[in-house]
Write a protein that holds these residues in place. Structure first.
Motif, PDB file in Angstrom:
ATOM      1  N   ILE A  34       0.862  -1.193   0.000  1.00  0.00           N
ATOM      2  CA  ILE A  34       0.000   0.000   0.000  1.00  0.00           C
ATOM      3  C   ILE A  34       0.889   1.231   0.000  1.00  0.00           C
ATOM      4  O   ILE A  34       1.782   1.345   0.847  1.00  0.00           O
ATOM      5  N   ASP A  35       0.651   2.120  -0.937  1.00  0.00           N
ATOM      6  CA  ASP A  35       1.376   3.397  -0.970  1.00  0.00           C
ATOM      7  C   ASP A  35       0.340   4.489  -0.721  1.00  0.00           C
ATOM      8  O   ASP A  35      -0.488   4.775  -1.587  1.00  0.00           O
ATOM      9  N   SER A  36       0.373   5.040   0.451  1.00  0.00           N
ATOM     10  CA  SER A  36      -0.721   5.929   0.859  1.00  0.00           C
ATOM     11  C   SER A  36      -0.180   7.291   1.276  1.00  0.00           C
ATOM     12  O   SER A  36       0.806   7.370   2.011  1.00  0.00           O
ATOM     13  N   THR A  37      -0.802   8.349   0.795  1.00  0.00           N
ATOM     14  CA  THR A  37      -0.407   9.704   1.207  1.00  0.00           C
ATOM     15  C   THR A  37      -1.604  10.374   1.862  1.00  0.00           C
ATOM     16  O   THR A  37      -2.655  10.538   1.235  1.00  0.00           O
ATOM     17  N   GLU A  38      -1.434  10.702   3.116  1.00  0.00           N
ATOM     18  CA  GLU A  38      -2.531  11.318   3.870  1.00  0.00           C
ATOM     19  C   GLU A  38      -2.186  12.756   4.202  1.00  0.00           C
ATOM     20  O   GLU A  38      -1.018  13.085   4.430  1.00  0.00           O
ATOM     21  N   SER A  39      -3.200  13.585   4.246  1.00  0.00           N
ATOM     22  CA  SER A  39      -2.945  14.989   4.602  1.00  0.00           C
ATOM     23  C   SER A  39      -4.010  15.466   5.586  1.00  0.00           C
ATOM     24  O   SER A  39      -5.183  15.096   5.479  1.00  0.00           O
ATOM     25  N   TYR A  40      -3.565  16.231   6.531  1.00  0.00           N
ATOM     26  CA  TYR A  40      -4.444  16.783   7.569  1.00  0.00           C
ATOM     27  C   TYR A  40      -4.214  18.282   7.679  1.00  0.00           C
ATOM     28  O   TYR A  40      -3.088  18.765   7.463  1.00  0.00           O
ATOM     29  N   ALA A  41      -5.245  19.001   8.060  1.00  0.00           N
ATOM     30  CA  ALA A  41      -5.074  20.430   8.369  1.00  0.00           C
ATOM     31  C   ALA A  41      -6.012  20.775   9.521  1.00  0.00           C
ATOM     32  O   ALA A  41      -7.136  20.253   9.603  1.00  0.00           O
ATOM     33  N   ARG A  42      -5.541  21.625  10.417  1.00  0.00           N
ATOM     34  CA  ARG A  42      -6.357  21.977  11.579  1.00  0.00           C
ATOM     35  C   ARG A  42      -6.048  23.401  12.036  1.00  0.00           C
ATOM     36  O   ARG A  42      -4.891  23.836  11.949  1.00  0.00           O
ATOM     37  N   MET A  43      -7.061  24.094  12.476  1.00  0.00           N
ATOM     38  CA  MET A  43      -6.879  25.426  13.032  1.00  0.00           C
ATOM     39  C   MET A  43      -7.615  25.501  14.369  1.00  0.00           C
ATOM     40  O   MET A  43      -8.733  24.995  14.498  1.00  0.00           O
TER      41      MET A  43
ATOM     42  N   SER B 186     -12.352  25.179  17.047  1.00  0.00           N
ATOM     43  CA  SER B 186     -11.403  24.557  16.121  1.00  0.00           C
ATOM     44  C   SER B 186     -12.101  23.931  14.939  1.00  0.00           C
ATOM     45  O   SER B 186     -13.296  23.630  15.006  1.00  0.00           O
ATOM     46  N   VAL B 187     -11.356  23.750  13.850  1.00  0.00           N
ATOM     47  CA  VAL B 187     -11.818  22.911  12.738  1.00  0.00           C
ATOM     48  C   VAL B 187     -10.635  22.067  12.276  1.00  0.00           C
ATOM     49  O   VAL B 187      -9.492  22.520  12.307  1.00  0.00           O
ATOM     50  N   GLY B 188     -10.939  20.866  11.845  1.00  0.00           N
ATOM     51  CA  GLY B 188      -9.882  19.999  11.346  1.00  0.00           C
ATOM     52  C   GLY B 188     -10.441  19.087  10.282  1.00  0.00           C
ATOM     53  O   GLY B 188     -11.638  18.750  10.320  1.00  0.00           O
ATOM     54  N   LEU B 189      -9.623  18.706   9.325  1.00  0.00           N
ATOM     55  CA  LEU B 189     -10.102  17.816   8.271  1.00  0.00           C
ATOM     56  C   LEU B 189      -8.962  16.987   7.702  1.00  0.00           C
ATOM     57  O   LEU B 189      -7.791  17.285   7.903  1.00  0.00           O
ATOM     58  N   THR B 190      -9.335  15.935   6.985  1.00  0.00           N
ATOM     59  CA  THR B 190      -8.373  15.259   6.128  1.00  0.00           C
ATOM     60  C   THR B 190      -8.563  15.896   4.760  1.00  0.00           C
ATOM     61  O   THR B 190      -9.666  15.904   4.222  1.00  0.00           O
ATOM     62  N   GLY B 191      -7.523  16.450   4.209  1.00  0.00           N
ATOM     63  CA  GLY B 191      -7.636  17.162   2.941  1.00  0.00           C
ATOM     64  C   GLY B 191      -6.588  18.232   2.867  1.00  0.00           C
ATOM     65  O   GLY B 191      -5.452  18.017   3.299  1.00  0.00           O
ATOM     66  N   GLY B 192      -6.965  19.397   2.331  1.00  0.00           N
ATOM     67  CA  GLY B 192      -5.979  20.437   2.096  1.00  0.00           C
ATOM     68  C   GLY B 192      -6.316  21.743   2.766  1.00  0.00           C
ATOM     69  O   GLY B 192      -7.003  21.786   3.798  1.00  0.00           O
ATOM     70  N   PHE B 193      -5.877  22.832   2.125  1.00  0.00           N
ATOM     71  CA  PHE B 193      -6.031  24.142   2.740  1.00  0.00           C
ATOM     72  C   PHE B 193      -7.467  24.672   2.651  1.00  0.00           C
ATOM     73  O   PHE B 193      -7.763  25.778   3.108  1.00  0.00           O
ATOM     74  N   GLU B 194      -8.364  23.858   2.111  1.00  0.00           N
ATOM     75  CA  GLU B 194      -9.787  24.214   2.165  1.00  0.00           C
ATOM     76  C   GLU B 194     -10.250  24.356   3.616  1.00  0.00           C
ATOM     77  O   GLU B 194     -11.334  24.871   3.874  1.00  0.00           O
ATOM     78  N   VAL B 195      -9.404  23.909   4.552  1.00  0.00           N
ATOM     79  CA  VAL B 195      -9.718  24.106   5.976  1.00  0.00           C
ATOM     80  C   VAL B 195      -9.939  25.598   6.259  1.00  0.00           C
ATOM     81  O   VAL B 195     -10.714  25.961   7.153  1.00  0.00           O
ATOM     82  N   ALA B 196      -9.281  26.479   5.462  1.00  0.00           N
ATOM     83  CA  ALA B 196      -9.415  27.924   5.689  1.00  0.00           C
ATOM     84  C   ALA B 196     -10.865  28.379   5.519  1.00  0.00           C
ATOM     85  O   ALA B 196     -11.338  29.260   6.250  1.00  0.00           O
TER      86      ALA B 196
END
Lengths: 492, 461
Positions: A197-206, A224-234
């Motif tokens: 398995i080659d897996s790339t995970e990303s998290y962002a939280r404020m 707070s808000v947090g997600l798995t994904g990208g800078f859409e956390v903004a």
């Protein structure tokens, strides 16, 4: 390199940054995996799980508008977990290194095998990890706005806006602490049954903390808000500065709750924590096998009223507890823990599933490559009922409405749980009258679910971090408003 | 293995030397700091009284922390030690600094001094040469415990040790190279018994973390965990009211040491998020309460001649006869308060944050024997442990008594179920009635038993 070759088959437009960033390169290939299989035979290993990792994380901290931290971290390394199914007993070995070279991989594999044999000499259990069908899979967490392509200025600007909106909310806000963090981690997992398995995970939280002061009273609150994904956390974080400040100001009018026994309504944010702590941890199969869960031997037994349904669902996309593949390379799946009030299933790693003769559920998660996978929750959800908040409060008449959480914990071996709420409202004749603070709620797991007397239709989720055996992983929990009778509240 | 760790550190030192030369000629960097090191750790996990897993880990890393014009800061960490990767790490830290926001509160880094106290960082040569086989006796100790009592359902635990090398350098000529070892052991016993036809469970636990392998006391840990499990198996639910309370050293560490030292962190004081913000030189507790912080304590786990920024350490009075005497500072907060750092900076290898924390905490012992504290209680509560954290901003505490018992006529009796404490911390500190002469070690704290005259305990009865 395996990574570069394989990535060419991917949608480059979407993941443009990924094949540009050398920091996520992991120098392993098919020769490495063949070598690992050879080492397995030579060292008498029943099962191995080798995890190679490269990660980039970014953390920013602003205190009252001043930059306290602007940090980038690039972690790199691998671990080898081996299981020896010895003559009498089975034992694990585990080694970790920061250096990924063929020589180092071989050295650490042999060392891990020796440790496994050593463990087996002093073990008592004999078990094997069941082989699964070989697979090759790749997963890259979708990001609407790529984290590695978002400028540092943009991240700082976004955080500063929220810090500023908290500070400017009211002159009684005397301090703020604003934190942003993100990470992109690539992990290549290879197991002895030829699963790759080659897996790339990303998290962002404020996270924004606001502190209010009036006369000699100081109060605090967070949002707070947090997600798995990208800078859409903004986008999701647009109001958290004001929200944290608003909560901190409200808390100035709060009074300590008086300790005692109450009928309560618990809001969805706290309700999620309640189901995670009071029940979820006891459904982790490693706790069951270690003799540390009150739910041992209770599959098929009634644990709550028939309107209680609880799931662990890692498949909720973009949620903070989303998991595609766990740290053992198993595709994570939705598990119904309680079905109409009856204990339906535990959550499993490969080891617990093998020992209990069931399918693994993809709950074998590790904080990082340097930690061993253990059974963890993902998104834990208590499903809704058929009431609304007003109806629940009217039926409550007098009691406490518990709102949001600070933290919680459980001791599954004896069944105690406790969680600290952010704030609470005193309810008199079905109406909110006085804001309360620092209230803590505790109970006994096997009694608690039976005390639930009503659920609302609407469900909300909240992100958080769950700690177990020294490892912290992102999780999410959610549920409806729920009403409980005869609950002990700790207070002044 | 030793050679390998020293070799890795030698490579780190070489890389640091190269990096330092480059940093000196980058004009936009006004101040710089490098913290680098490597760590070998190993241990085993015990499950149901037997070995489950043994492990060995090697970690290394370098953190660069830079400051530019107007206090702009940027930092970067990398776990790989090689020329081009470190160059890349330096570049990224510079970029972080360039895009950062000004911080007018920043004044400078710790300065070089010759005035370090003659205190040696604890390092155990036995740990450097230890092999997993040497720890077999500890495993056998665990295995023996399962046979101790048929009510024992499981014993889990962990043994670990580590050997660390670290290097701290900054642009003010601080240059410190050191090594430190640690060893830890923990045990949790789960007990099960059928009482009145119903299955009852309890648990007990204890842990030790020291610098020297030989300091670990497995028998003491097992006995404490076993005793705690035995005391909790027969439980009761109590009614809500005020009780006289005895706190064990574990509970004292939580409610006194952790709470007070978090609240006297000068950063928390400056940010107005501590309940002790206006209490310096004021009475915050009973006259019986005296607390010291001693980084020079012989054998202390936090003993060191310098802190994480390179500032020399010194012993301080924190509370003297109930009066708060000092806040804890690092260089940054010392500047905010126009004072000197007290040498309480802390940090981890991969984090750029310089935090503030205590060294060895000592609560002064009393004159009464522990048994006298108990015998003075007719009906009361023993609080052995709570997992909960006080609210440092409000100074209020409400939480679950995770392990506790009723005291009747001076004797520890039934375990408590769903019993919760609620108190203002200043009330708690003011209600100290007596302190035991016996002192126990809880991590880096040295703490006695404390009797509180009365405390509100909420129960379901």
């Amino acid at each position: 390199l395996f990574y570069l070759e394989d990535l060419n088959r991917f949608e480059k437009k979407k993941w443009l940054n990924m094949d540009r960033d050398a920091r996520l390169e992991i120098p392993v290939d098919d020769i490495t995996f063949k070598k690992l299989q050879k080492l397995k035979k030579e060292n008498g290993i029943q099962y191995f799980n080798v995890r190679f990792s490269a990660g980039i994380s970014n953390s920013l901290s602003i205190n009252k508008g001043n930059m306290k931290r602007a940090h980038l971290s690039n972690g790199f390394g691998f671990s080898v977990q081996t299981l020896v199914d010895g003559e009498n007993f089975s034992g694990y070995g585990f080694t970790v290194s920061n250096v990924i070279t063929p020589e180092e991989i071989e050295k650490r594999f042999i060392e891990s095998a020796k440790l496994a044999k050593f463990s087996a000499q002093y073990a008592e259990e004999k078990f094997k990890i069941k082989d699964l069908d070989p697979i090759k899979a790749k997963y890259i967490q979708p990001q609407k706005i790529d984290l590695l392509n978002t400028s540092q200025e943009e991240k700082i600007k976004t955080l500063l806006q929220q810090d500023l909106s908290a500070r400017q909310f009211d002159k009684r806000i005397v301090n703020t602490n604003s934190v942003y963090s993100d990470s992109v981690t690539r992990e290549i997992i290879y197991t002895s049954d030829d699963r790759l398995i080659d897996s790339t995970e990303s998290y962002a939280r404020m996270l924004i903390f606001a502190y209010s002061q009036e006369k000699q009273i100081t109060q605090s609150a967070r949002a707070s808000v947090g997600l798995t994904g990208g800078f859409e956390v903004a986008d999701m974080a647009k109001n958290i500065g004001g929200l944290s400040a608003q909560r901190a100001i409200e808390m100035l009018k709060s009074k300590p709750v008086k300790g005692g026994k109450y009928n309560v309504v618990i809001d969805p944010l706290l309700g999620g924590t309640f189901i995670h702590e009071a029940f979820g941890h006891a459904c982790e199969a490693d706790a069951v096998l270690e003799g540390q869960s009150q739910l041992e031997g209770k599959i098929g037994s009634r644990v709550g009223k028939d309107f209680i349904n609880v799931f662990d669902d890692p498949t909720v996309e973009h949620s903070y507890g989303f998991v595609k593949y766990d740290s053992e390379g198993i595709e994570a799946k939705k598990v119904q823990l309680i079905k109409e009030g009856v204990l339906n299933a535990y959550m499993h790693s490969r080891e617990t599933a093998s020992r209990m003769n069931v399918e693994p559920t993809g709950n074998g998660r590790a904080q990082a490559y340097s930690s061993t996978p253990i059974v963890r929750m993902s998104n834990t959800i208590l499903t809704g009922g058929n009431m609304n908040l007003e109806e629940l409060l009217q039926d409550l008449k007098n009691g406490i409405l518990c709102v949001n959480w600070n933290y919680g914990y459980t001791d599954p071996s004896v069944g105690n749980f406790m969680f600290k709420m952010e704030r609470a409202w005193k309810i008199e004749n079905g109406e909110k009258t006085q804001l309360l603070r620092d209230a803590a709620l505790s109970g006994i797991m096997l009694e608690a679910l039976d005390k639930i007397t009503g659920l609302s239709k609407d469900i909300e989720f909240d992100d958080g971090t769950c700690g177990k055996s020294g490892q912290h992983v992102p999780v999410c929990s959610g549920g409806p408003y729920l009403r409980m009778n005869d609950v002990v509240i700790g207070g002044m | 293995m030793t050679e390998t760790l020293d070799e890795i550190n030698k490579n780190i030192v070489n890389q640091i030397d190269i990096a330092c030369k480059k940093l000196g000629i980058i004009s936009e960097i006004k101040d710089w700091e490098i913290f680098a090191g490597c760590k070998l750790s190993a241990g085993f996990k015990i499950e149901k009284g037997f070995m489950k897993r043994s492990s060995v880990s090697m970690h290394s890393g370098i953190t660069f922390r830079f400051f530019g014009e107007q206090g702009k800061t940027g930092s970067a960490f990398v776990s790989r030690i090689s020329n081009n990767i470190i160059d890349d790490c330096v570049d990224r830290a510079i970029k972080m600094m360039r895009h950062s926001l000004p911080n007018p509160e920043y004044v400078g880094l710790a300065k070089h001094t010759e005035k370090y106290p003659k205190v040696k960082t604890p390092w155990d040569p036995e740990i450097e040469s230890i092999k997993m086989e040497d720890s077999v006796k500890l495993v056998q100790n665990f295995m023996g415990q399962m046979k101790r009592d048929p009510r024992i359902k499981s014993i889990s635990g962990h043994f670990g040790y580590s050997d660390n090398r670290f290097n701290l350098l900054n642009s003010n000529n601080i240059l410190l190279k050191d090594k430190q070892t640690s060893a830890s052991l923990s045990a949790e016993i789960v007990m099960e018994e059928i009482i009145d036809g119903k299955k009852e469970n309890s648990n007990g636990f204890d842990a030790q973390a020291y610098n020297y392998f030989k300091e670990l006391e497995p028998d003491k840990i097992f006995n404490k965990a076993y005793q705690m499990a035995c005391q909790g198996i027969r439980k009761t639910k109590i009614e809500t009211k005020s009780y006289p309370v005895i706190l064990t050293p574990g509970a004292v560490d939580k409610l006194f040491c952790e709470a007070i030292f978090e609240a006297i962190d000068a950063q928390a004081i400056y940010e107005k998020r501590s309940f002790l913000q206006n209490m310096l030189n004021k009475k915050i507790g009973s006259q019986k309460l005296t607390i010291k912080d001693n980084p020079w304590l012989k054998g202390g786990i936090a003993t060191s001649s310098y802190d994480a920024e390179g500032t020399p350490t010194k012993p301080i009075d924190v509370i003297k006869e109930g009066v708060l005497k000092s806040f804890l500072h690092n260089v940054y907060t010392a500047n905010l308060f126009k004072t000197e750092s007290t040498g309480h900076a802390t940090r981890s290898l991969s984090s750029p944050s310089i935090d503030i924390g205590p060294s060895n905490i000592i609560i002064e012992a009393g004159k009464s024997k522990k048994d006298e504290l108990f015998s003075s209680v007719k009906e009361g509560v023993l609080i052995q442990y709570t997992h909960d954290q006080p609210n440092i901003t409000t100074g209020e505490f409400s939480g679950l008594i995770a392990t506790g018992n009723l005291i009747n006529d001076g004797q520890i009796t039934l375990g408590l179920q769903e019993a919760m404490i609620g108190t203002k911390l200043l009330d708690l500190y003011g209600k100290i009635e007596d302190i035991s002469v016996e002192v126990e070690r809880e991590g880096s704290s040295y703490v006695p038993f404390i009797k509180i005259s009365d405390l509100l305990i909420s129960g379901p009865k």
